[in-house]
Design a protein around this motif. Structure first.
Motif, mmCIF file in Angstrom:
data_model
loop_
_atom_site.group_PDB
_atom_site.id
_atom_site.type_symbol
_atom_site.label_atom_id
_atom_site.label_comp_id
_atom_site.label_asym_id
_atom_site.label_seq_id
_atom_site.Cartn_x
_atom_site.Cartn_y
_atom_site.Cartn_z
ATOM 1 N N LEU A 7 3.752 6.371 -2.705
ATOM 2 C CA LEU A 7 4.632 6.245 -3.391
ATOM 3 C C LEU A 7 4.448 6.582 -4.670
ATOM 4 O O LEU A 7 5.361 7.615 -5.397
ATOM 5 C CB LEU A 7 5.838 5.578 -2.730
ATOM 6 N N SER A 8 4.320 5.693 -5.313
ATOM 7 C CA SER A 8 4.348 5.202 -6.877
ATOM 8 C C SER A 8 3.129 6.543 -7.455
ATOM 9 O O SER A 8 3.812 7.307 -8.440
ATOM 10 C CB SER A 8 3.498 4.070 -7.566
ATOM 11 N N GLU A 9 2.005 6.636 -6.665
ATOM 12 C CA GLU A 9 1.108 8.279 -6.958
ATOM 13 C C GLU A 9 1.274 9.545 -6.704
ATOM 14 O O GLU A 9 1.367 10.364 -7.860
ATOM 15 C CB GLU A 9 0.345 8.286 -5.994
ATOM 16 N N ILE A 10 2.616 9.798 -5.804
ATOM 17 C CA ILE A 10 3.900 10.922 -5.933
ATOM 18 C C ILE A 10 3.980 10.908 -8.060
ATOM 19 O O ILE A 10 4.993 12.707 -7.993
ATOM 20 C CB ILE A 10 4.305 11.191 -5.430
ATOM 21 N N PHE A 11 4.232 10.353 -8.055
ATOM 22 C CA PHE A 11 5.536 10.256 -9.374
ATOM 23 C C PHE A 11 4.333 10.228 -10.293
ATOM 24 O O PHE A 11 4.975 9.431 -11.733
ATOM 25 C CB PHE A 11 6.748 9.413 -9.261
ATOM 26 N N GLN A 12 3.638 8.997 -10.059
ATOM 27 C CA GLN A 12 2.839 9.110 -11.694
ATOM 28 C C GLN A 12 2.061 9.958 -12.380
ATOM 29 O O GLN A 12 2.313 9.548 -14.240
ATOM 30 C CB GLN A 12 1.322 8.274 -11.045
ATOM 31 N N TRP A 13 2.070 11.007 -12.322
ATOM 32 C CA TRP A 13 1.789 12.389 -13.673
ATOM 33 C C TRP A 13 2.574 12.899 -14.035
ATOM 34 O O TRP A 13 2.803 14.161 -15.057
ATOM 35 C CB TRP A 13 0.735 12.103 -13.805
ATOM 36 N N GLY A 65 1.196 -1.045 0.000
ATOM 37 C CA GLY A 65 0.293 0.074 -0.221
ATOM 38 C C GLY A 65 0.962 0.802 -0.352
ATOM 39 O O GLY A 65 0.802 1.703 -0.653
ATOM 40 N N GLU A 66 1.620 1.080 0.483
ATOM 41 C CA GLU A 66 2.882 2.056 0.502
ATOM 42 C C GLU A 66 3.560 2.832 -0.803
ATOM 43 O O GLU A 66 3.836 4.018 -0.849
ATOM 44 C CB GLU A 66 3.572 2.275 2.161
ATOM 45 N N VAL A 67 4.270 1.346 -1.091
ATOM 46 C CA VAL A 67 4.451 2.007 -2.680
ATOM 47 C C VAL A 67 4.025 2.123 -2.928
ATOM 48 O O VAL A 67 4.177 2.681 -4.299
ATOM 49 C CB VAL A 67 4.929 0.687 -3.091
ATOM 50 N N GLY A 68 2.285 1.690 -3.239
ATOM 51 C CA GLY A 68 1.734 2.661 -4.304
ATOM 52 C C GLY A 68 1.188 4.332 -3.940
ATOM 53 O O GLY A 68 1.380 4.858 -4.953
ATOM 54 N N LEU A 71 7.512 13.563 -0.198
ATOM 55 C CA LEU A 71 8.332 12.144 -1.368
ATOM 56 C C LEU A 71 9.494 11.592 0.179
ATOM 57 O O LEU A 71 9.240 10.259 0.164
ATOM 58 C CB LEU A 71 9.271 12.447 -2.471
ATOM 59 N N GLY A 72 9.919 12.494 0.778
ATOM 60 C CA GLY A 72 10.634 12.284 1.660
ATOM 61 C C GLY A 72 9.547 11.303 3.625
ATOM 62 O O GLY A 72 9.945 9.799 3.911
ATOM 63 N N GLU A 73 8.652 11.302 3.621
ATOM 64 C CA GLU A 73 7.641 10.767 4.033
ATOM 65 C C GLU A 73 7.330 9.495 3.480
ATOM 66 O O GLU A 73 7.259 8.427 4.428
ATOM 67 C CB GLU A 73 5.619 11.510 4.742
ATOM 68 N N GLU A 74 7.157 9.251 2.267
ATOM 69 C CA GLU A 74 6.434 7.470 1.704
ATOM 70 C C GLU A 74 7.148 7.415 1.766
ATOM 71 O O GLU A 74 7.259 5.612 1.928
ATOM 72 C CB GLU A 74 5.910 8.772 -0.083
ATOM 73 N N LEU A 75 8.567 7.644 0.963
ATOM 74 C CA LEU A 75 10.033 6.135 1.283
ATOM 75 C C LEU A 75 10.216 6.025 2.491
ATOM 76 O O LEU A 75 10.470 5.322 2.697
ATOM 77 C CB LEU A 75 10.957 7.706 0.641
#
Length: 122
Positions: A49-55, A44-47, A74-78
């Motif tokens: 993280l992925s949303e940050i870069f998605q677009w 779920g957390e990788v998801g 980004l730092g929080e999700e990483l």
């Protein structure tokens, strides 16, 4: 729980492992921290993280065009990904640092440094 490290303090996997253990124990969450549950939380957390870069398309190293609040997010999700990974490895009895070093050694064998001498073409 021991104090949170800030600033120039060295943070090791051992420190993170202990802090995550203490955090879960203090909240009586250990009963919920099965390998399966931790893996699902990690995914779920990788998801997230992925949303940050998605677009964003391709992103330059160092994120020079990003706003400060985007970098903080980004730092929080990483960190979420790292902390769940550390907790999962602890619950599974895996020394993550040693496993990572072993994997680097295996990758060095699998992907050797190319010979810098060009081979003549026939």
């Amino acid at each position: 729980m021991t104090e949170v490290l800030e600033g120039d303090e060295t943070v090791t996997l051992k420190v993170l492992k202990q802090k995550m253990h203490d955090f879960a124990q203090e909240r009586d969450w250990e009963r919920h921290h099965s390998p399966r549950n931790l893996l699902l939380a990690l995914v779920g957390e990788v998801g997230e993280l992925s949303e940050i870069f998605q677009w964003k398309g391709e992103v330059a190293k160092g994120l020079p065009d990003w706003k400060e609040e985007e970098k903080v997010h980004l730092g929080e999700e990483l960190s979420d990904v790292l902390l769940y990974l550390v907790r999962l490895s602890d619950i599974c009895g895996i020394d993550l640092g040693q496993a990572a070093l072993r994997k680097i050694r295996l990758n060095a064998i699998k992907y050797p440094i190319p010979d810098p001498t060009p081979t003549p073409k026939p």
